[in-house]
Design an enzyme around this catalytic site. Structure first.
Site, PDB file in Angstrom:
ATOM      1  N   CYS A 170      20.828  78.858  46.728  1.00 32.94           N
ATOM      2  CA  CYS A 170      20.762  80.487  47.072  1.00 32.94           C
ATOM      3  C   CYS A 170      20.331  80.121  49.249  1.00 32.94           C
ATOM      4  O   CYS A 170      20.656  81.727  48.741  1.00 32.94           O
ATOM      5  CB  CYS A 170      19.494  81.083  46.355  1.00 32.94           C
ATOM      6  SG  CYS A 170      20.543  80.751  44.940  1.00 32.94           S
ATOM      7  N   HIS A 310      14.947  89.117  50.411  1.00 35.34           N
ATOM      8  CA  HIS A 310      16.264  87.667  48.555  1.00 35.34           C
ATOM      9  C   HIS A 310      16.018  88.460  47.718  1.00 35.34           C
ATOM     10  O   HIS A 310      17.187  88.739  47.516  1.00 35.34           O
ATOM     11  CB  HIS A 310      15.383  86.164  48.834  1.00 35.34           C
ATOM     12  CG  HIS A 310      15.655  85.553  48.010  1.00 35.34           C
ATOM     13  ND1 HIS A 310      17.416  84.872  48.689  1.00 35.34           N
ATOM     14  CD2 HIS A 310      16.338  85.739  46.802  1.00 35.34           C
ATOM     15  CE1 HIS A 310      17.704  84.333  47.395  1.00 35.34           C
ATOM     16  NE2 HIS A 310      17.091  84.647  46.549  1.00 35.34           N
ATOM     17  N   GLU A 321       8.281  86.929  47.985  1.00 32.70           N
ATOM     18  CA  GLU A 321       8.066  86.834  49.334  1.00 32.70           C
ATOM     19  C   GLU A 321       6.973  88.109  49.599  1.00 32.70           C
ATOM     20  O   GLU A 321       7.144  87.817  51.110  1.00 32.70           O
ATOM     21  CB  GLU A 321       9.659  87.604  49.539  1.00 32.70           C
ATOM     22  CG  GLU A 321      10.816  86.776  49.008  1.00 32.70           C
ATOM     23  CD  GLU A 321      12.098  88.224  48.768  1.00 32.70           C
ATOM     24  OE1 GLU A 321      12.718  88.295  50.366  1.00 32.70           O
ATOM     25  OE2 GLU A 321      12.368  88.775  47.662  1.00 32.70           O
ATOM     26  N   LYS A 342      20.471  93.226  46.633  1.00 35.52           N
ATOM     27  CA  LYS A 342      21.440  92.530  45.640  1.00 35.52           C
ATOM     28  C   LYS A 342      20.436  93.391  44.418  1.00 35.52           C
ATOM     29  O   LYS A 342      21.031  93.365  42.966  1.00 35.52           O
ATOM     30  CB  LYS A 342      20.122  91.301  45.440  1.00 35.52           C
ATOM     31  CG  LYS A 342      20.487  89.951  45.979  1.00 35.52           C
ATOM     32  CD  LYS A 342      19.265  88.881  45.046  1.00 35.52           C
ATOM     33  CE  LYS A 342      19.659  87.550  46.466  1.00 35.52           C
ATOM     34  NZ  LYS A 342      19.331  87.694  47.675  1.00 35.52           N
ATOM     35  N   HIS A 347      23.866  88.566  42.849  1.00 34.23           N
ATOM     36  CA  HIS A 347      22.792  87.638  43.518  1.00 34.23           C
ATOM     37  C   HIS A 347      24.573  86.717  42.661  1.00 34.23           C
ATOM     38  O   HIS A 347      24.527  85.842  42.157  1.00 34.23           O
ATOM     39  CB  HIS A 347      21.806  86.773  42.547  1.00 34.23           C
ATOM     40  CG  HIS A 347      21.309  86.185  43.173  1.00 34.23           C
ATOM     41  ND1 HIS A 347      22.104  85.113  44.875  1.00 34.23           N
ATOM     42  CD2 HIS A 347      20.035  85.226  43.087  1.00 34.23           C
ATOM     43  CE1 HIS A 347      21.377  84.116  44.793  1.00 34.23           C
ATOM     44  NE2 HIS A 347      19.832  84.092  43.891  1.00 34.23           N
ATOM     45  N   PHE A 406      16.637  77.492  44.618  1.00 34.11           N
ATOM     46  CA  PHE A 406      16.158  77.170  43.420  1.00 34.11           C
ATOM     47  C   PHE A 406      16.359  75.192  44.864  1.00 34.11           C
ATOM     48  O   PHE A 406      17.149  74.786  45.701  1.00 34.11           O
ATOM     49  CB  PHE A 406      17.099  76.343  42.723  1.00 34.11           C
ATOM     50  CG  PHE A 406      16.945  77.192  41.455  1.00 34.11           C
ATOM     51  CD1 PHE A 406      15.793  78.299  41.971  1.00 34.11           C
ATOM     52  CD2 PHE A 406      17.807  77.399  40.105  1.00 34.11           C
ATOM     53  CE1 PHE A 406      16.010  79.254  40.486  1.00 34.11           C
ATOM     54  CE2 PHE A 406      17.701  78.204  39.205  1.00 34.11           C
ATOM     55  CZ  PHE A 406      16.514  79.635  39.079  1.00 34.11           C
TER      56      PHE A 406
END
Length: 423
Positions: A170, A310, A321, A342, A347, A406
Protein backbone atom coordinates in the site's frame (compact mmCIF):
# COMPACT_ATOMS: atom_id res chain seq x y z
CA UNK A 1 23.37 13.44 -6.76
CA UNK A 2 23.28 16.06 -9.49
CA UNK A 3 21.31 18.61 -7.48
CA UNK A 4 18.50 18.62 -10.06
CA UNK A 5 15.09 19.43 -8.60
CA UNK A 6 11.81 17.79 -9.57
CA UNK A 7 8.52 19.49 -10.43
CA UNK A 8 5.03 18.07 -10.85
CA UNK A 9 3.61 19.67 -14.00
CA UNK A 10 0.79 17.30 -14.98
CA UNK A 11 -1.84 15.33 -13.06
CA UNK A 12 -4.27 12.65 -14.21
CA UNK A 13 -6.69 10.98 -11.79
CA UNK A 14 -9.34 8.29 -12.07
CA UNK A 15 -11.00 7.81 -8.71
CA UNK A 16 -14.35 6.76 -7.31
CA UNK A 17 -16.98 9.47 -7.58
CA UNK A 18 -15.77 10.96 -10.84
CA UNK A 19 -13.23 10.56 -13.61
CA UNK A 20 -10.61 13.24 -14.16
CA UNK A 21 -8.71 15.56 -11.87
CA UNK A 22 -11.49 18.15 -11.76
CA UNK A 23 -14.17 15.68 -10.68
CA UNK A 24 -11.79 14.20 -8.12
CA UNK A 25 -11.07 17.55 -6.51
CA UNK A 26 -14.74 18.53 -6.51
CA UNK A 27 -15.59 15.37 -4.58
CA UNK A 28 -12.86 15.99 -2.00
CA UNK A 29 -13.47 19.68 -1.50
CA UNK A 30 -17.20 19.09 -1.08
CA UNK A 31 -16.62 16.30 1.42
CA UNK A 32 -18.72 13.79 -0.54
CA UNK A 33 -18.21 10.05 -0.25
CA UNK A 34 -18.08 7.58 -3.14
CA UNK A 35 -18.42 4.37 -1.15
CA UNK A 36 -21.35 2.08 -1.96
CA UNK A 37 -22.49 -1.51 -2.01
CA UNK A 38 -20.43 -3.68 -4.36
CA UNK A 39 -21.88 -3.92 -7.87
CA UNK A 40 -19.03 -5.69 -9.72
CA UNK A 41 -20.11 -9.12 -8.45
CA UNK A 42 -22.56 -10.66 -5.98
CA UNK A 43 -21.01 -9.90 -2.56
CA UNK A 44 -23.67 -11.65 -0.45
CA UNK A 45 -21.26 -14.40 0.66
CA UNK A 46 -18.76 -11.94 2.11
CA UNK A 47 -18.38 -10.29 5.49
CA UNK A 48 -17.60 -6.93 3.88
CA UNK A 49 -19.90 -5.93 1.00
CA UNK A 50 -18.96 -2.29 0.40
CA UNK A 51 -16.39 -0.72 -1.90
CA UNK A 52 -15.48 2.49 -3.68
CA UNK A 53 -16.00 1.68 -7.37
CA UNK A 54 -15.36 3.82 -10.44
CA UNK A 55 -18.03 4.14 -13.11
CA UNK A 56 -15.53 3.67 -15.93
CA UNK A 57 -16.20 2.86 -19.58
CA UNK A 58 -12.83 2.40 -21.32
CA UNK A 59 -14.26 3.07 -24.78
CA UNK A 60 -15.60 6.44 -23.65
CA UNK A 61 -12.06 7.33 -22.62
CA UNK A 62 -10.36 6.55 -25.88
CA UNK A 63 -9.25 2.95 -25.52
CA UNK A 64 -9.62 0.79 -28.60
CA UNK A 65 -11.32 -2.64 -28.54
CA UNK A 66 -7.90 -4.26 -28.91
CA UNK A 67 -6.47 -2.28 -25.99
CA UNK A 68 -9.46 -3.20 -23.86
CA UNK A 69 -9.04 -6.88 -24.70
CA UNK A 70 -5.29 -6.76 -24.03
CA UNK A 71 -5.27 -4.81 -20.78
CA UNK A 72 -6.54 -5.60 -17.32
CA UNK A 73 -8.77 -2.90 -15.79
CA UNK A 74 -5.90 -1.55 -13.67
CA UNK A 75 -3.72 -1.10 -16.76
CA UNK A 76 -6.61 0.65 -18.53
CA UNK A 77 -6.95 3.09 -15.62
CA UNK A 78 -3.20 3.76 -15.67
CA UNK A 79 -3.11 4.51 -19.39
CA UNK A 80 -6.11 6.85 -19.28
CA UNK A 81 -4.66 8.69 -16.27
CA UNK A 82 -1.28 8.97 -18.01
CA UNK A 83 -2.86 10.51 -21.09
CA UNK A 84 -4.67 13.06 -18.92
CA UNK A 85 -1.45 13.92 -17.08
CA UNK A 86 0.51 14.47 -20.30
CA UNK A 87 -2.25 16.67 -21.72
CA UNK A 88 -2.45 18.61 -18.47
CA UNK A 89 1.29 19.24 -18.48
CA UNK A 90 1.21 20.84 -21.97
CA UNK A 91 4.59 19.18 -22.43
CA UNK A 92 5.68 18.24 -25.96
CA UNK A 93 7.18 14.83 -25.31
CA UNK A 94 8.26 14.71 -28.95
CA UNK A 95 10.82 17.41 -28.16
CA UNK A 96 12.70 14.95 -25.90
CA UNK A 97 14.86 12.05 -26.94
CA UNK A 98 12.66 9.00 -26.18
CA UNK A 99 15.40 7.40 -24.07
CA UNK A 100 15.28 10.44 -21.75
CA UNK A 101 11.60 9.78 -20.91
CA UNK A 102 10.96 7.26 -18.16
CA UNK A 103 7.93 5.50 -16.69
CA UNK A 104 7.30 4.20 -13.19
CA UNK A 105 4.02 2.56 -12.22
CA UNK A 106 3.10 1.36 -8.75
CA UNK A 107 0.69 -1.49 -8.08
CA UNK A 108 0.12 -3.68 -5.04
CA UNK A 109 -1.89 -6.50 -6.57
CA UNK A 110 -1.42 -6.19 -10.33
CA UNK A 111 -4.08 -7.57 -12.65
CA UNK A 112 -6.29 -9.01 -9.92
CA UNK A 113 -9.59 -8.59 -11.73
CA UNK A 114 -8.27 -10.10 -14.97
CA UNK A 115 -6.71 -13.10 -13.23
CA UNK A 116 -9.78 -13.67 -11.06
CA UNK A 117 -12.09 -13.60 -14.09
CA UNK A 118 -9.84 -15.83 -16.19
CA UNK A 119 -9.57 -18.43 -13.45
CA UNK A 120 -13.37 -18.45 -13.24
CA UNK A 121 -13.51 -19.10 -17.00
CA UNK A 122 -10.78 -21.74 -17.34
CA UNK A 123 -11.99 -23.62 -14.24
CA UNK A 124 -15.64 -23.46 -15.34
CA UNK A 125 -16.60 -21.52 -12.24
CA UNK A 126 -14.26 -23.53 -10.01
CA UNK A 127 -15.71 -26.89 -10.98
CA UNK A 128 -12.65 -28.17 -12.88
CA UNK A 129 -9.70 -29.38 -10.83
CA UNK A 130 -7.53 -29.33 -13.97
CA UNK A 131 -8.24 -26.06 -15.74
CA UNK A 132 -8.73 -25.84 -19.49
CA UNK A 133 -6.29 -23.21 -20.74
CA UNK A 134 -7.87 -23.10 -24.18
CA UNK A 135 -10.62 -20.88 -22.79
CA UNK A 136 -8.17 -18.23 -21.57
CA UNK A 137 -7.76 -14.87 -23.29
CA UNK A 138 -4.68 -14.75 -25.55
CA UNK A 139 -3.06 -12.02 -23.45
CA UNK A 140 -3.28 -13.86 -20.13
CA UNK A 141 0.48 -13.50 -19.64
CA UNK A 142 0.02 -9.72 -19.47
CA UNK A 143 -2.26 -10.24 -16.49
CA UNK A 144 0.31 -12.42 -14.76
CA UNK A 145 3.21 -9.96 -14.92
CA UNK A 146 2.63 -6.45 -13.48
CA UNK A 147 5.48 -5.17 -15.68
CA UNK A 148 2.85 -5.01 -18.43
CA UNK A 149 1.44 -1.92 -16.69
CA UNK A 150 4.66 0.02 -17.19
CA UNK A 151 4.95 -1.26 -20.76
CA UNK A 152 1.43 -0.07 -21.60
CA UNK A 153 2.04 3.40 -20.18
CA UNK A 154 5.41 3.61 -21.93
CA UNK A 155 3.81 2.73 -25.27
CA UNK A 156 1.05 5.28 -24.67
CA UNK A 157 3.49 8.16 -24.09
CA UNK A 158 6.40 7.07 -26.30
CA UNK A 159 8.86 6.53 -23.44
CA UNK A 160 12.00 4.51 -24.14
CA UNK A 161 13.93 5.34 -20.96
CA UNK A 162 13.80 3.55 -17.58
CA UNK A 163 10.52 1.67 -17.26
CA UNK A 164 9.70 0.14 -13.90
CA UNK A 165 6.92 -1.30 -11.79
CA UNK A 166 7.18 -0.66 -8.04
CA UNK A 167 5.21 -3.05 -5.85
CA UNK A 168 5.56 -2.37 -2.14
CA UNK A 169 2.01 -3.01 -1.02
CA UNK A 170 0.00 0.00 0.00
CA UNK A 171 3.00 2.34 -0.21
CA UNK A 172 3.50 1.55 -3.92
CA UNK A 173 1.87 4.81 -5.00
CA UNK A 174 4.27 6.97 -2.98
CA UNK A 175 7.29 4.80 -3.68
CA UNK A 176 6.78 4.80 -7.46
CA UNK A 177 6.71 8.61 -7.55
CA UNK A 178 9.64 8.83 -5.13
CA UNK A 179 11.66 6.50 -7.34
CA UNK A 180 10.73 8.55 -10.41
CA UNK A 181 11.94 11.72 -8.72
CA UNK A 182 15.27 10.03 -8.00
CA UNK A 183 15.65 9.12 -11.69
CA UNK A 184 15.42 12.82 -12.57
CA UNK A 185 17.65 13.95 -9.69
CA UNK A 186 20.41 11.53 -10.64
CA UNK A 187 20.20 12.47 -14.32
CA UNK A 188 18.87 9.14 -15.64
CA UNK A 189 15.82 10.83 -17.17
CA UNK A 190 14.59 14.34 -17.96
CA UNK A 191 10.87 13.49 -17.77
CA UNK A 192 9.16 10.63 -15.96
CA UNK A 193 5.50 9.69 -16.28
CA UNK A 194 4.92 8.26 -12.82
CA UNK A 195 2.05 7.07 -10.67
CA UNK A 196 0.13 3.97 -9.70
CA UNK A 197 -2.98 1.96 -10.42
CA UNK A 198 -4.94 -0.84 -8.78
CA UNK A 199 -8.34 -2.38 -9.52
CA UNK A 200 -8.68 -5.01 -6.79
CA UNK A 201 -12.45 -5.17 -6.24
CA UNK A 202 -12.87 -8.86 -6.93
CA UNK A 203 -13.99 -11.93 -4.99
CA UNK A 204 -10.45 -13.10 -4.23
CA UNK A 205 -9.42 -9.75 -2.75
CA UNK A 206 -12.56 -9.44 -0.66
CA UNK A 207 -12.04 -12.98 0.62
CA UNK A 208 -8.45 -12.24 1.63
CA UNK A 209 -9.36 -9.13 3.61
CA UNK A 210 -12.43 -10.82 5.07
CA UNK A 211 -10.17 -13.53 6.47
CA UNK A 212 -8.12 -11.05 8.51
CA UNK A 213 -11.10 -8.76 9.25
CA UNK A 214 -9.32 -5.72 7.81
CA UNK A 215 -12.30 -4.40 5.83
CA UNK A 216 -15.44 -2.97 7.39
CA UNK A 217 -18.59 -5.08 7.76
CA UNK A 218 -20.72 -1.91 7.83
CA UNK A 219 -22.60 -2.90 4.65
CA UNK A 220 -25.91 -1.53 5.96
CA UNK A 221 -24.57 2.04 5.65
CA UNK A 222 -21.99 2.03 2.82
CA UNK A 223 -21.93 5.82 2.36
CA UNK A 224 -20.65 6.26 5.92
CA UNK A 225 -18.67 3.02 6.17
CA UNK A 226 -15.17 4.53 5.91
CA UNK A 227 -14.46 6.35 9.19
CA UNK A 228 -10.76 7.10 9.71
CA UNK A 229 -9.86 8.37 13.19
CA UNK A 230 -13.45 7.89 14.40
CA UNK A 231 -13.98 5.90 17.58
CA UNK A 232 -16.58 3.74 15.79
CA UNK A 233 -14.30 2.74 12.88
CA UNK A 234 -14.06 -0.97 12.20
CA UNK A 235 -11.98 -1.43 9.06
CA UNK A 236 -11.29 0.10 5.67
CA UNK A 237 -13.37 0.22 2.51
CA UNK A 238 -11.68 -1.33 -0.52
CA UNK A 239 -11.40 1.00 -3.51
CA UNK A 240 -9.86 1.25 -6.95
CA UNK A 241 -8.26 3.98 -9.01
CA UNK A 242 -5.19 5.48 -10.63
CA UNK A 243 -3.22 8.70 -10.44
CA UNK A 244 -0.36 9.55 -12.79
CA UNK A 245 1.93 12.59 -12.90
CA UNK A 246 4.32 14.22 -15.29
CA UNK A 247 7.54 14.91 -13.44
CA UNK A 248 10.26 17.03 -14.99
CA UNK A 249 13.39 18.85 -14.00
CA UNK A 250 12.35 22.05 -12.24
CA UNK A 251 14.50 24.55 -14.12
CA UNK A 252 13.36 23.08 -17.45
CA UNK A 253 9.73 23.44 -16.37
CA UNK A 254 10.35 27.04 -15.34
CA UNK A 255 12.02 27.87 -18.65
CA UNK A 256 8.98 26.70 -20.59
CA UNK A 257 6.71 28.60 -18.16
CA UNK A 258 4.93 25.38 -17.17
CA UNK A 259 2.22 25.30 -14.55
CA UNK A 260 3.99 23.80 -11.54
CA UNK A 261 1.72 22.15 -8.99
CA UNK A 262 4.51 21.38 -6.54
CA UNK A 263 8.10 20.36 -6.14
CA UNK A 264 8.83 16.88 -4.81
CA UNK A 265 11.12 18.21 -2.13
CA UNK A 266 11.70 15.11 0.00
CA UNK A 267 10.97 11.39 0.07
CA UNK A 268 11.93 8.44 2.26
CA UNK A 269 10.78 4.92 2.98
CA UNK A 270 11.44 2.55 5.87
CA UNK A 271 10.45 -0.94 6.98
CA UNK A 272 9.53 -2.00 10.51
CA UNK A 273 10.85 -5.59 10.09
CA UNK A 274 8.25 -6.50 12.68
CA UNK A 275 5.07 -8.14 11.39
CA UNK A 276 3.25 -8.75 8.12
CA UNK A 277 0.17 -6.79 9.14
CA UNK A 278 0.89 -5.52 12.67
CA UNK A 279 2.18 -2.08 13.62
CA UNK A 280 4.05 -0.96 16.68
CA UNK A 281 1.96 1.63 18.53
CA UNK A 282 4.84 4.13 18.85
CA UNK A 283 5.01 4.81 15.08
CA UNK A 284 8.80 5.00 15.16
CA UNK A 285 9.40 3.71 11.60
CA UNK A 286 6.92 6.10 10.00
CA UNK A 287 8.38 8.92 12.10
CA UNK A 288 11.84 8.04 10.82
CA UNK A 289 10.63 8.19 7.20
CA UNK A 290 9.02 11.58 7.88
CA UNK A 291 12.21 12.93 9.46
CA UNK A 292 14.37 11.81 6.54
CA UNK A 293 11.94 13.27 4.00
CA UNK A 294 11.98 16.59 5.89
CA UNK A 295 15.78 16.54 5.99
CA UNK A 296 15.96 15.94 2.24
CA UNK A 297 13.56 18.83 1.70
CA UNK A 298 15.60 20.98 4.11
CA UNK A 299 12.42 21.89 5.94
CA UNK A 300 11.66 21.95 9.64
CA UNK A 301 8.59 20.31 11.22
CA UNK A 302 6.96 23.71 11.69
CA UNK A 303 7.19 24.33 7.92
CA UNK A 304 4.56 21.64 7.25
CA UNK A 305 1.13 23.20 6.66
CA UNK A 306 -0.96 20.06 6.14
CA UNK A 307 -0.62 16.29 6.56
CA UNK A 308 -2.39 13.98 4.14
CA UNK A 309 -2.64 10.88 6.31
CA UNK A 310 -2.72 7.23 5.35
CA UNK A 311 -5.82 7.09 7.57
CA UNK A 312 -7.11 3.67 6.58
CA UNK A 313 -9.79 3.46 9.24
CA UNK A 314 -8.40 0.45 11.10
CA UNK A 315 -7.92 0.69 14.84
CA UNK A 316 -4.16 0.11 14.86
CA UNK A 317 -3.23 2.18 11.79
CA UNK A 318 -4.88 5.40 12.91
CA UNK A 319 -3.28 5.26 16.36
CA UNK A 320 0.08 4.31 14.88
CA UNK A 321 -0.03 7.31 12.54
CA UNK A 322 -1.07 9.69 15.28
CA UNK A 323 1.93 8.59 17.33
CA UNK A 324 4.23 8.97 14.31
CA UNK A 325 3.10 12.54 13.65
CA UNK A 326 3.68 13.49 17.27
CA UNK A 327 7.08 11.81 17.31
CA UNK A 328 8.29 13.50 14.11
CA UNK A 329 6.62 16.93 14.21
CA UNK A 330 6.62 17.33 18.01
CA UNK A 331 4.30 20.11 19.25
CA UNK A 332 3.70 21.29 15.69
CA UNK A 333 1.63 18.12 15.12
CA UNK A 334 -1.10 19.62 17.30
CA UNK A 335 -1.20 22.78 15.18
CA UNK A 336 -1.25 21.04 11.80
CA UNK A 337 -4.47 19.98 10.05
CA UNK A 338 -4.53 16.29 9.14
CA UNK A 339 -7.07 14.46 6.99
CA UNK A 340 -7.72 11.15 5.29
CA UNK A 341 -9.29 11.10 1.83
CA UNK A 342 -9.88 7.35 2.20
CA UNK A 343 -13.01 8.43 4.04
CA UNK A 344 -14.32 9.52 0.61
CA UNK A 345 -12.61 7.37 -2.05
CA UNK A 346 -11.77 4.22 -0.11
CA UNK A 347 -8.45 2.39 0.00
CA UNK A 348 -7.24 1.44 -3.47
CA UNK A 349 -4.19 -0.42 -2.13
CA UNK A 350 -1.16 0.36 -4.31
CA UNK A 351 -2.90 3.20 -6.13
CA UNK A 352 -3.92 5.23 -3.10
CA UNK A 353 -0.48 6.69 -2.42
CA UNK A 354 -0.44 8.41 -5.81
CA UNK A 355 -4.07 9.45 -5.45
CA UNK A 356 -3.12 11.04 -2.13
CA UNK A 357 -0.17 12.82 -3.75
CA UNK A 358 -2.66 14.26 -6.24
CA UNK A 359 -4.91 15.37 -3.37
CA UNK A 360 -1.92 16.99 -1.66
CA UNK A 361 -0.86 18.86 -4.80
CA UNK A 362 -4.42 20.06 -5.38
CA UNK A 363 -4.71 21.16 -1.75
CA UNK A 364 -1.65 23.33 -2.42
CA UNK A 365 -3.16 24.55 -5.69
CA UNK A 366 -6.39 25.70 -4.04
CA UNK A 367 -5.20 26.43 -0.48
CA UNK A 368 -7.92 24.10 0.77
CA UNK A 369 -7.52 21.11 3.07
CA UNK A 370 -9.93 18.27 2.18
CA UNK A 371 -11.86 16.89 5.13
CA UNK A 372 -12.05 13.55 6.86
CA UNK A 373 -15.61 12.54 6.05
CA UNK A 374 -17.72 10.57 8.53
CA UNK A 375 -15.65 11.72 11.52
CA UNK A 376 -18.36 12.33 14.11
CA UNK A 377 -16.97 10.63 17.23
CA UNK A 378 -13.23 11.30 17.61
CA UNK A 379 -11.12 8.54 19.11
CA UNK A 380 -9.52 10.00 22.27
CA UNK A 381 -6.25 8.31 21.28
CA UNK A 382 -6.36 10.17 17.93
CA UNK A 383 -6.25 13.67 19.36
CA UNK A 384 -4.90 15.77 16.49
CA UNK A 385 -6.82 18.14 14.20
CA UNK A 386 -8.34 15.72 11.70
CA UNK A 387 -10.50 18.30 9.84
CA UNK A 388 -13.83 16.56 10.36
CA UNK A 389 -16.60 16.60 7.75
CA UNK A 390 -15.94 19.95 6.03
CA UNK A 391 -13.06 21.22 3.89
CA UNK A 392 -11.04 24.10 5.31
CA UNK A 393 -9.44 27.07 3.61
CA UNK A 394 -5.83 26.95 4.73
CA UNK A 395 -2.47 28.12 3.47
CA UNK A 396 -0.77 25.01 2.16
CA UNK A 397 2.72 25.75 0.88
CA UNK A 398 4.30 22.54 2.15
CA UNK A 399 2.44 19.25 2.55
CA UNK A 400 3.44 15.93 4.07
CA UNK A 401 1.80 12.79 2.69
CA UNK A 402 2.45 9.36 4.15
CA UNK A 403 1.67 5.71 3.49
CA UNK A 404 1.72 2.48 5.46
CA UNK A 405 1.64 -0.98 3.93
CA UNK A 406 1.44 -4.65 4.82
CA UNK A 407 4.92 -6.07 5.17
CA UNK A 408 5.97 -3.16 7.38
CA UNK A 409 6.49 -0.51 4.70
CA UNK A 410 6.33 3.12 5.84
CA UNK A 411 6.83 5.95 3.33
CA UNK A 412 6.70 9.74 3.45
CA UNK A 413 6.87 12.49 0.84
CA UNK A 414 7.09 16.26 1.19
CA UNK A 415 5.58 18.46 -1.52
CA UNK A 416 6.43 22.16 -1.46
CA UNK A 417 6.17 25.26 -3.54
CA UNK A 418 9.58 25.67 -5.21
CA UNK A 419 10.12 29.03 -3.53
CA UNK A 420 9.32 27.47 -0.13
CA UNK A 421 11.91 24.71 -0.33
CA UNK A 422 15.60 25.66 -0.22
CA UNK A 423 16.55 22.25 -1.61
Amino acid sequence: MSGRRVAVTGIGVLAPGGIGTGAFWNLLSEGRTATRGITFFDPSAFRSRVAAEIDFDPEEHGLSPQEIRRMDRAAQLAVVAAREAVTDSALDLGAFAPHRIGVTVGSAVGATMGLDEEYRVVSDGGRLESVDHTYAVPHLYNYLVPSSFAAEVAWAVGAEGPSTVVSTGCTSGIDSVGYAAELIREGSADVVVAGSSDAPISPITMACFDAIKATTPRHDDPVHASRPFDATRNGFVLGEGAAVFVLEELSSAQRRDAHIYAEIAGYATRSNAYHMTGLRPDGVEMAEAINVALDEARLNPEDIDYINAHGSGTQQNDRHETAAFKRSLKDHAYRTPVSSIKSMVGHSLGAIGSIEIAASALAMEHHVVPPTANLHTPDPECDLDYVPLTAREWTTDAVLTVGSGFGGFQSAMVLARPERSPA
